[in-house]
Every structure is written in structure tokens, then in C-alpha cells.
Design a protein around this motif. Structure first.
Motif, mmCIF file in Angstrom:
data_model
loop_
_atom_site.group_PDB
_atom_site.id
_atom_site.type_symbol
_atom_site.label_atom_id
_atom_site.label_comp_id
_atom_site.label_asym_id
_atom_site.label_seq_id
_atom_site.Cartn_x
_atom_site.Cartn_y
_atom_site.Cartn_z
ATOM 1 N N MET A 1 0.846 -1.204 0.000
ATOM 2 C CA MET A 1 0.000 0.000 0.000
ATOM 3 C C MET A 1 0.883 1.257 0.000
ATOM 4 S SD MET A 1 -3.169 -1.002 -0.070
ATOM 5 C CE MET A 1 -4.114 0.368 0.571
ATOM 6 N N LYS A 2 1.819 1.319 -0.925
ATOM 7 C CA LYS A 2 2.691 2.484 -1.006
ATOM 8 C C LYS A 2 1.907 3.753 -1.294
ATOM 9 C CE LYS A 2 6.872 0.031 -2.442
ATOM 10 N NZ LYS A 2 7.897 -0.111 -3.492
ATOM 11 N N ASP A 3 0.722 3.603 -1.910
ATOM 12 C CA ASP A 3 -0.096 4.772 -2.217
ATOM 13 C C ASP A 3 -0.485 5.536 -0.969
ATOM 14 O OD1 ASP A 3 0.019 4.552 -4.905
ATOM 15 O OD2 ASP A 3 -1.959 3.669 -5.176
ATOM 16 N N MET A 4 -0.729 4.841 0.134
ATOM 17 C CA MET A 4 -1.131 5.512 1.376
ATOM 18 C C MET A 4 -0.027 6.456 1.852
ATOM 19 S SD MET A 4 -4.198 4.852 2.220
ATOM 20 C CE MET A 4 -5.518 3.648 2.248
ATOM 21 N N LEU A 5 1.204 5.985 1.850
ATOM 22 C CA LEU A 5 2.322 6.832 2.250
ATOM 23 C C LEU A 5 2.477 7.994 1.282
ATOM 24 C CD1 LEU A 5 4.805 7.571 3.861
ATOM 25 C CD2 LEU A 5 6.109 5.860 2.565
ATOM 26 N N ARG A 6 2.360 7.719 -0.001
ATOM 27 C CA ARG A 6 2.501 8.780 -1.007
ATOM 28 C C ARG A 6 1.425 9.842 -0.824
ATOM 29 N NH1 ARG A 6 0.434 9.367 -6.153
ATOM 30 N NH2 ARG A 6 -0.458 7.274 -6.111
ATOM 31 N N PHE A 7 0.185 9.410 -0.582
ATOM 32 C CA PHE A 7 -0.908 10.369 -0.370
ATOM 33 C C PHE A 7 -0.706 11.147 0.919
ATOM 34 C CE2 PHE A 7 -3.204 8.456 -3.813
ATOM 35 C CZ PHE A 7 -4.177 9.385 -4.178
ATOM 36 N N ALA A 8 -0.305 10.457 1.998
ATOM 37 C CA ALA A 8 -0.113 11.139 3.288
ATOM 38 C C ALA A 8 0.941 12.230 3.168
ATOM 39 C CB ALA A 8 0.271 10.122 4.363
ATOM 40 N N LEU A 9 2.051 11.911 2.505
ATOM 41 C CA LEU A 9 3.093 12.908 2.302
ATOM 42 C C LEU A 9 2.597 14.039 1.405
ATOM 43 C CD1 LEU A 9 6.223 10.624 1.788
ATOM 44 C CD2 LEU A 9 5.800 12.170 3.711
ATOM 45 N N GLY A 10 1.838 13.684 0.386
ATOM 46 C CA GLY A 10 1.299 14.704 -0.514
ATOM 47 C C GLY A 10 0.380 15.673 0.199
ATOM 48 N N TYR A 11 -0.471 15.153 1.074
ATOM 49 C CA TYR A 11 -1.362 16.029 1.845
ATOM 50 C C TYR A 11 -0.553 16.959 2.745
ATOM 51 C CZ TYR A 11 -5.490 13.261 0.492
ATOM 52 O OH TYR A 11 -6.507 12.641 -0.213
ATOM 53 N N ALA A 12 0.445 16.393 3.423
ATOM 54 C CA ALA A 12 1.253 17.209 4.336
ATOM 55 C C ALA A 12 1.969 18.321 3.579
ATOM 56 C CB ALA A 12 2.261 16.324 5.063
ATOM 57 N N ARG A 13 2.467 18.016 2.389
ATOM 58 C CA ARG A 13 3.191 19.021 1.607
ATOM 59 C C ARG A 13 2.273 20.106 1.081
ATOM 60 N NH1 ARG A 13 6.706 14.223 -1.303
ATOM 61 N NH2 ARG A 13 8.203 13.959 0.424
ATOM 62 N N ARG A 14 0.986 19.826 1.030
ATOM 63 C CA ARG A 14 0.016 20.846 0.615
ATOM 64 C C ARG A 14 -0.534 21.616 1.811
ATOM 65 N NH1 ARG A 14 -3.765 19.299 -4.472
ATOM 66 N NH2 ARG A 14 -4.404 21.399 -3.915
ATOM 67 N N GLY A 15 0.000 21.333 2.996
ATOM 68 C CA GLY A 15 -0.378 22.109 4.173
ATOM 69 C C GLY A 15 -1.452 21.480 5.034
ATOM 70 N N PHE A 16 -1.874 20.254 4.729
ATOM 71 C CA PHE A 16 -2.886 19.587 5.540
ATOM 72 C C PHE A 16 -2.254 18.964 6.779
ATOM 73 C CE2 PHE A 16 -4.988 19.492 1.350
ATOM 74 C CZ PHE A 16 -6.249 19.957 1.693
ATOM 75 N N ASP A 17 -3.052 18.876 7.838
ATOM 76 C CA ASP A 17 -2.641 18.250 9.099
ATOM 77 C C ASP A 17 -3.116 16.800 9.054
ATOM 78 O OD1 ASP A 17 -2.084 17.521 11.685
ATOM 79 O OD2 ASP A 17 -2.903 19.330 12.595
ATOM 80 N N VAL A 18 -2.180 15.874 8.855
ATOM 81 C CA VAL A 18 -2.506 14.469 8.610
ATOM 82 C C VAL A 18 -2.670 13.692 9.918
ATOM 83 C CG1 VAL A 18 -1.689 12.332 7.527
ATOM 84 C CG2 VAL A 18 -1.286 14.540 6.417
ATOM 85 N N VAL A 19 -3.692 12.834 9.967
ATOM 86 C CA VAL A 19 -3.940 11.970 11.125
ATOM 87 C C VAL A 19 -4.013 10.517 10.639
ATOM 88 C CG1 VAL A 19 -5.543 11.382 12.994
ATOM 89 C CG2 VAL A 19 -5.245 13.779 12.311
ATOM 90 N N PRO A 20 -3.190 9.616 11.169
ATOM 91 C CA PRO A 20 -3.276 8.208 10.769
ATOM 92 C C PRO A 20 -4.453 7.508 11.449
ATOM 93 C CG PRO A 20 -1.535 8.494 12.394
ATOM 94 C CD PRO A 20 -2.079 9.866 12.101
ATOM 95 N N LEU A 21 -5.152 6.682 10.690
ATOM 96 C CA LEU A 21 -6.301 5.941 11.206
ATOM 97 C C LEU A 21 -6.007 4.444 11.195
ATOM 98 C CD1 LEU A 21 -9.211 7.749 9.290
ATOM 99 C CD2 LEU A 21 -8.245 8.335 11.524
ATOM 100 N N ILE A 22 -6.598 3.728 12.125
ATOM 101 C CA ILE A 22 -6.471 2.275 12.156
ATOM 102 C C ILE A 22 -6.966 1.713 10.829
ATOM 103 C CG2 ILE A 22 -7.291 0.165 13.295
ATOM 104 C CD1 ILE A 22 -7.578 1.874 15.858
ATOM 105 N N PRO A 23 -6.232 0.796 10.234
ATOM 106 C CA PRO A 23 -6.625 0.257 8.923
ATOM 107 C C PRO A 23 -8.087 -0.172 8.859
ATOM 108 C CG PRO A 23 -4.481 -0.591 9.532
ATOM 109 C CD PRO A 23 -4.990 0.173 10.724
ATOM 110 N N ASN A 24 -8.732 0.202 7.756
ATOM 111 C CA ASN A 24 -10.117 -0.158 7.475
ATOM 112 C C ASN A 24 -11.113 0.402 8.487
ATOM 113 O OD1 ASN A 24 -12.474 -1.811 6.463
ATOM 114 N ND2 ASN A 24 -10.819 -2.685 5.256
#
Length: 242
Positions: free
Chosen positions: A1-24
Motif C-alpha cells: 500500500m505504497k499509495d497511502m504513504l505517497r498520499f499522506a506525504l502529498g497532503y502534508a506538503r500541501r499544508g494539511f494536518d494528517v492523522v493516521p487511522l487504524i486500517p479499514n
């Protein structure tokens, strides 16, 4: 699921405050309220250890209209019948895992609004700085969240909530404006910022301006002398001034 990491980093770089959620799930993996945004190192660490962790975004600088269709509740119909529906700006939006919609709006400067569950029948508003919204490409069950590229703005920009739209939200939510002097907060910062005048300087100025007319001069001088002595001014200077 490399996409999840890529999206999380992408959101952070756009200024969003990222919160990890328990899978599913929609449940956070860690405490997030009133905490600073995760940096890239923390994001990489979390999604390296848990590559299928879902992603949420704190509604720090944006608000979301969460439209849901569940049972007899039809958020789309409620929004369509809302008398202020024409105030809603066109903006970027997400199709949720349940088939609902999340409409994202950038908060205007000074905007404050708590979370409003059941703002309309089938429509919630998430706007508090400690609210969060599940973001693409998070997975719930067999479905996932995705950006509606056809209806969103170019480059997934967020439209800023207009004054008209904000007032419509507050009126519908029953939030009253608190009357206040818009300059009060700013002016309070300057309180006491004028030129500093010491007590000794005030005493000298008082002497130069005179210590009263005939009949009161002796009493004034006696009082003035006592004031100078109480300030710790040397006797020679007191005598000179008097």
C-alpha cells in the motif's frame, strides 16, 4: 500500500494536518487533538510500520459539508431544499466509501465554527480545529474514498467560504454573532506602550509648573518635599528643587 504513504506525504506538503487511522476504520491510531501537525519523518515512520493505515485530515484551515445517504436520511435532497443552497461555492469534493460526498471549503480569516452534527437532515459540518475527515484513498470495507475529479476544481483547489455562505451556515445553525469592537483586541496590544515617565520626572515637572498660589504655597511645598523624600531623592537635590 505504497499509495497511502505517497498520499499522506502529498497532503502534508500541501499544508494539511494528517492523522493516521487504524486500517479499514475511521478511528485514529494516536491522540491528535491540540497536537502539532506530523512532520514528514513521522509520517514515513507511521506508514512504513502500518502501510495500510487510513488517512484523515484535521479541519484546521478548512471545513467540510459531510453529505450522507442512510435509510430515510438523504443529505443530497436536504441540501437541494436548503434555502441558501445558492450560496454554496463550487469547490473540490470527495466521494466517500458509503457513496456520500465531502465538500471542502477553505476557512476565511477569523472563521470559527464548532462541529454541527445534523446541520441538515443527512448533512453534518466538520469545522472545529480538532475535527477530522477521512481522506482518499482510505478504505472502509470493500469501498474507498476518492476525489471526484470531474466536479472538483483544477488541481483540487479549495474554494474559500464566502461571507454570504458563512452567514447562511451560522443562521441555519442558530449561531449568533457576538457584538464586539473589532479593534479592541488590537488596541489592547498597545496598552501602556506610550512614553514612560518616571515619578522623579513627574515631580520635577510639578515643580516647574508651580506649587500653588498665595495661601496654599506653604502646604504645597511641605507636601512636595515629603513626596521627594519618599522617592529616595538625595537631600541636596530636594533642597535645590524646593
Amino acid at each position: 500500500m505504497k499509495d497511502m504513504l505517497r498520499f499522506a506525504l502529498g497532503y502534508a506538503r500541501r499544508g494539511f494536518d494528517v492523522v493516521p487511522l487504524i486500517p479499514n476504520t475511521k478511528r485514529p491510531m494516536r491522540k491528535f487533538a491540540d497536537r502539532p501537525p506530523m512532520n514528514e519523518e513521522e509520517i514515513i515512520e507511521v506508514w512504513t510500520k502500518t502501510p495500510n493505515a487510513n488517512i484523515a485530515l484535521k479541519t484546521t484551515d478548512f471545513l467540510v459539508f459531510d453529505i450522507d445517504v442512510h435509510g430515510k436520511k438523504n443529505g443530497y435532497q436536504s441540501l437541494k431544499e436548503w434555502k441558501y443552497v445558492r450560496t454554496i461555492p463550487r469547490t473540490s469534493q470527495v466521494i466517500s466509501a458509503s457513496g456520500g460526498k465531502h465538500l471542502y471549503f477553505k476557512k476565511p480569516i477569523g472563521f470559527e465554527l464548532p462541529q454541527k452534527i445534523a446541520f441538515l437532515d443527512g448533512v453534518d459540518i466538520k469545522a472545529h480545529v480538532n475535527n477530522y475527515v477521512v481522506a482518499p484513498p482510505s478504505v472502509i470495507g470493500d469501498s474507498f474514498y476518492k476525489w471526484d475529479m470531474e466536479k472538483s476544481l483544477d488541481n483540487l483547489k479549495l474554494a474559500t467560504a464566502t461571507d454570504e455562505f458563512v452567514q447562511a451556515i451560522k443562521e441555519t445553525a442558530g449561531i449568533e454573532e457576538k457584538p464586539q469592537d473589532q479593534y479592541k483586541g488590537a488596541l489592547s496590544k498597545f496598552k501602556g506602550d506610550g512614553p514612560k515617565v518616571s515619578k522623579v520626572t513627574e515631580a520635577v515637572n510639578e515643580c516647574l509648573q508651580g506649587l500653588g498660589g498665595e495661601g496654599t504655597r506653604n502646604n504645597k511645598v511641605a507636601s512636595y518635599t515629603g513626596k521627594l523624600i519618599s522617592m529616595g531623592i538625595e537631600r541636596e537635590i530636594v533642597e535645590l528643587l524646593v
